[in-house]
Design an enzyme around this catalytic site. Structure first.
Site, PDB file in Angstrom:
ATOM      1  N   ILE A  18       0.826  -1.211   0.000  1.00  0.00           N
ATOM      2  CA  ILE A  18       0.000   0.000   0.000  1.00  0.00           C
ATOM      3  C   ILE A  18       0.866   1.271   0.000  1.00  0.00           C
ATOM      4  O   ILE A  18       0.580   2.238  -0.715  1.00  0.00           O
ATOM      5  CB  ILE A  18      -0.952  -0.021   1.226  1.00  0.00           C
ATOM      6  CG1 ILE A  18      -1.931  -1.203   1.116  1.00  0.00           C
ATOM      7  CG2 ILE A  18      -1.705   1.291   1.348  1.00  0.00           C
ATOM      8  CD1 ILE A  18      -2.720  -1.483   2.390  1.00  0.00           C
ATOM      9  N   ARG A  38      12.914   0.023   5.258  1.00  0.00           N
ATOM     10  CA  ARG A  38      14.247  -0.540   5.523  1.00  0.00           C
ATOM     11  C   ARG A  38      14.911  -1.102   4.269  1.00  0.00           C
ATOM     12  O   ARG A  38      16.117  -1.234   4.213  1.00  0.00           O
ATOM     13  CB  ARG A  38      14.150  -1.651   6.583  1.00  0.00           C
ATOM     14  CG  ARG A  38      13.733  -1.137   7.957  1.00  0.00           C
ATOM     15  CD  ARG A  38      13.274  -2.263   8.841  1.00  0.00           C
ATOM     16  NE  ARG A  38      12.139  -2.963   8.220  1.00  0.00           N
ATOM     17  CZ  ARG A  38      11.547  -4.031   8.720  1.00  0.00           C
ATOM     18  NH1 ARG A  38      11.955  -4.536   9.858  1.00  0.00           N
ATOM     19  NH2 ARG A  38      10.537  -4.593   8.097  1.00  0.00           N
ATOM     20  N   TYR A 151      -2.354  -6.487  16.755  1.00  0.00           N
ATOM     21  CA  TYR A 151      -2.610  -5.695  15.540  1.00  0.00           C
ATOM     22  C   TYR A 151      -3.862  -4.832  15.722  1.00  0.00           C
ATOM     23  O   TYR A 151      -3.850  -3.624  15.466  1.00  0.00           O
ATOM     24  CB  TYR A 151      -2.764  -6.653  14.354  1.00  0.00           C
ATOM     25  CG  TYR A 151      -2.913  -5.971  13.016  1.00  0.00           C
ATOM     26  CD1 TYR A 151      -1.798  -5.463  12.350  1.00  0.00           C
ATOM     27  CD2 TYR A 151      -4.154  -5.848  12.405  1.00  0.00           C
ATOM     28  CE1 TYR A 151      -1.930  -4.842  11.108  1.00  0.00           C
ATOM     29  CE2 TYR A 151      -4.294  -5.231  11.171  1.00  0.00           C
ATOM     30  CZ  TYR A 151      -3.180  -4.730  10.522  1.00  0.00           C
ATOM     31  OH  TYR A 151      -3.326  -4.117   9.298  1.00  0.00           O
ATOM     32  N   VAL A 184      -6.460  -6.256   1.755  1.00  0.00           N
ATOM     33  CA  VAL A 184      -5.817  -5.750   0.538  1.00  0.00           C
ATOM     34  C   VAL A 184      -4.777  -6.784   0.117  1.00  0.00           C
ATOM     35  O   VAL A 184      -4.035  -7.289   0.975  1.00  0.00           O
ATOM     36  CB  VAL A 184      -5.103  -4.403   0.805  1.00  0.00           C
ATOM     37  CG1 VAL A 184      -4.608  -3.790  -0.497  1.00  0.00           C
ATOM     38  CG2 VAL A 184      -6.007  -3.437   1.560  1.00  0.00           C
TER      39      VAL A 184
HETATM   40  N1  LIG Z   1      -2.759  -5.777   3.568  1.00  0.00           N
HETATM   41  C1  LIG Z   1      -3.909  -5.584   4.186  1.00  0.00           C
HETATM   42  O1  LIG Z   1      -4.866  -6.384   4.052  1.00  0.00           O
HETATM   43  C2  LIG Z   1      -4.112  -4.375   5.054  1.00  0.00           C
HETATM   44  C3  LIG Z   1      -5.418  -4.069   5.469  1.00  0.00           C
HETATM   45  C4  LIG Z   1      -5.627  -2.955   6.272  1.00  0.00           C
HETATM   46  C5  LIG Z   1      -4.565  -2.165   6.662  1.00  0.00           C
HETATM   47  N2  LIG Z   1      -3.303  -2.487   6.251  1.00  0.00           N
HETATM   48  C6  LIG Z   1      -2.221  -1.621   6.716  1.00  0.00           C
HETATM   49  O2  LIG Z   1      -1.618  -0.992   5.586  1.00  0.00           O
HETATM   50  C7  LIG Z   1      -0.256  -0.709   5.866  1.00  0.00           C
HETATM   51  C8  LIG Z   1       0.598  -1.283   4.751  1.00  0.00           C
HETATM   52  O3  LIG Z   1       0.359  -2.682   4.711  1.00  0.00           O
HETATM   53  P1  LIG Z   1       0.784  -3.613   3.491  1.00  0.00           P
HETATM   54  O4  LIG Z   1      -0.257  -4.642   3.359  1.00  0.00           O
HETATM   55  O5  LIG Z   1       1.184  -2.792   2.330  1.00  0.00           O
HETATM   56  O6  LIG Z   1       2.061  -4.318   4.178  1.00  0.00           O
HETATM   57  P2  LIG Z   1       3.435  -4.841   3.598  1.00  0.00           P
HETATM   58  O7  LIG Z   1       3.255  -5.240   2.183  1.00  0.00           O
HETATM   59  O8  LIG Z   1       3.944  -5.855   4.557  1.00  0.00           O
HETATM   60  O9  LIG Z   1       4.328  -3.533   3.675  1.00  0.00           O
HETATM   61  C9  LIG Z   1       4.648  -2.988   4.936  1.00  0.00           C
HETATM   62  C10 LIG Z   1       5.567  -1.813   4.759  1.00  0.00           C
HETATM   63  O10 LIG Z   1       5.956  -1.363   6.072  1.00  0.00           O
HETATM   64  C11 LIG Z   1       7.372  -1.300   6.135  1.00  0.00           C
HETATM   65  N3  LIG Z   1       7.867  -1.612   7.478  1.00  0.00           N
HETATM   66  C12 LIG Z   1       7.571  -2.689   8.250  1.00  0.00           C
HETATM   67  N4  LIG Z   1       8.269  -2.651   9.393  1.00  0.00           N
HETATM   68  C13 LIG Z   1       9.020  -1.513   9.346  1.00  0.00           C
HETATM   69  C14 LIG Z   1       9.954  -0.913  10.215  1.00  0.00           C
HETATM   70  N5  LIG Z   1      10.299  -1.462  11.397  1.00  0.00           N
HETATM   71  N6  LIG Z   1      10.532   0.250   9.852  1.00  0.00           N
HETATM   72  C15 LIG Z   1      10.226   0.830   8.655  1.00  0.00           C
HETATM   73  N7  LIG Z   1       9.343   0.305   7.784  1.00  0.00           N
HETATM   74  C16 LIG Z   1       8.765  -0.848   8.120  1.00  0.00           C
HETATM   75  C17 LIG Z   1       7.866  -2.321   5.103  1.00  0.00           C
HETATM   76  O11 LIG Z   1       9.126  -1.950   4.598  1.00  0.00           O
HETATM   77  P3  LIG Z   1      10.531  -2.663   4.903  1.00  0.00           P
HETATM   78  O12 LIG Z   1      10.284  -4.099   5.164  1.00  0.00           O
HETATM   79  O13 LIG Z   1      11.322  -2.373   3.656  1.00  0.00           O
HETATM   80  O14 LIG Z   1      11.054  -1.910   6.083  1.00  0.00           O
HETATM   81  C18 LIG Z   1       6.821  -2.172   4.008  1.00  0.00           C
HETATM   82  O15 LIG Z   1       7.170  -1.127   3.137  1.00  0.00           O
HETATM   83  C19 LIG Z   1       0.037  -1.319   7.236  1.00  0.00           C
HETATM   84  O16 LIG Z   1      -0.046  -0.336   8.225  1.00  0.00           O
HETATM   85  C20 LIG Z   1      -1.077  -2.340   7.391  1.00  0.00           C
HETATM   86  O17 LIG Z   1      -1.354  -2.603   8.738  1.00  0.00           O
HETATM   87  C21 LIG Z   1      -3.051  -3.563   5.454  1.00  0.00           C
END
Ligand SMILES: NC(=O)c1ccc[n+]([C@@H]2O[C@H](COP(=O)([O-])OP(=O)(O)OC[C@H]3O[C@@H](n4cnc5c(N)ncnc54)[C@H](OP(=O)(O)O)[C@@H]3O)[C@@H](O)[C@H]2O)c1
Length: 253
Positions: A18, A38, A151, A184
């Site tokens: 996202i 990171r 979470y 998502v």
């Molecule tokens: N996927 C879903 O179904 C969903 C639904 C509702 C809300 N969300 C929320 O949307 C947001 C993005 O989710 P996503 O699904 O895109 O997740 P994702 O694909 O796992 O991406 C997570 C991002 O957060 C970064 N991150 C994680 N730990 C970190 C740290 N310690 N320091 C800096 N960056 C960090 C990761 O980058 P690096 O690993 O490169 O650091 C990555 O860019 C999150 O807040 C999630 O809770 C997701």
């Protein structure tokens, strides 16, 4: 939808999923994006594709957050738009089995980091009389889900932070809002499916069950979330403050 040319947007978790879609869409709408995460390789690819700048770092400590903000401001200038998107799923277990370290790690990234980043940019936004802060919460910020207590707690807390910050900044041309996406399809979803599989479950069945929660029988795309974030970050969204926008195909959970 207008992002005044040259507005500086700091987007956390921009290396994939996202956050990456948000960075791409903000850049396409004229913002000067500073992407952070990171994974330097992914950030470099994003920078090459979009012209975004990037800062490599972890948001899991206050010092890490401070360094990211300082470096972004030093290199590009004061931050007009902050998108608190970085997040982790954390430990998945019923509360009696949840490792307290996993609880703390989840809250550190999903809730403490948005607080640390927001407090470091909001004062300057108020002084300049302009700013947009967008939190990426979740439908898990509005409901409980079994085995997701860390979470869900972090995402509920993020909405409390958003609503309070909105009241702090609202008289000064600054807004603070949130999006609450349902499921998502991102690398985070794949990570969850890996866990299901490792636990002896079926990936396909788990995906189909998740998709079946939504009327179109599919998960959302990162672009469907990013579009609303860009709107909340735009000049036109000046009247929206303290709102949590649910993006879940009309699903009740
Ligand atoms: N996927 C879903 O179904 C969903 C639904 C509702 C809300 N969300 C929320 O949307 C947001 C993005 O989710 P996503 O699904 O895109 O997740 P994702 O694909 O796992 O991406 C997570 C991002 O957060 C970064 N991150 C994680 N730990 C970190 C740290 N310690 N320091 C800096 N960056 C960090 C990761 O980058 P690096 O690993 O490169 O650091 C990555 O860019 C999150 O807040 C999630 O809770 C997701």
């Amino acid at each position: 939808m207008t992002i005044e040319k040259g507005r500086v947007a700091l987007v956390t978790g921009a290396s994939r999923g996202i956050g990456r879609a948000i960075a791409v869409q903000l850049a396409a709408n004229g913002a000067r994006v500073v992407a952070t995460a990171r994974d330097e390789g992914e950030l470099r690819t994003l920078a090459n594709e979009t012209g975004a700048d990037y800062v490599v770092g972890s948001v899991d400590t206050p010092a890490g957050c401070a360094r990211i903000v300082e470096e972004a401001i030093e290199r590009i200038g004061p931050i007009d738009i902050l998108v608190n998107n970085a997040g982790i799923m954390g430990g998945l277990a019923p509360v009696w089995d949840l490792d307290p370290d996993a609880w703390r790690a989840t809250l550190a990234v999903n809730l403490d980091a948005p607080f640390e980043l927001t407090r470091r940019v909001a004062g300057a936004m108020v002084e300049r009389g302009y700013g947009r802060i967008v939190m990426v919460s979740s439908t898990a910020g509005q409901n409980g889900f079994a085995e997701f207590s860390a979470y869900c707690t972090s995402k509920h807390g993020l909405l409390g932070l958003m609503r309070s910050v909105a009241q702090d900044v609202g008289a000064h041309g600054v807004t603070c809002n949130a999006v609450c996406p349902g499921g998502v399809h991102t690398p985070m979803t794949d990570e969850w499916l890996d866990l299901v599989e490792a636990d002896g479950g079926s990936r396909e069945a788990a995906y189909a069950e998740a998709a079946a929660m939504y009327l179109p029988k599919r998960l959302l795309t990162p672009d469907e979330i990013a579009a609303t974030v860009v709107f909340l970050a735009s000049e036109e969204a000046s009247g929206i403050n303290g709102e949590a926008v649910k993006i879940a195909f009309g699903n009740y959970r």
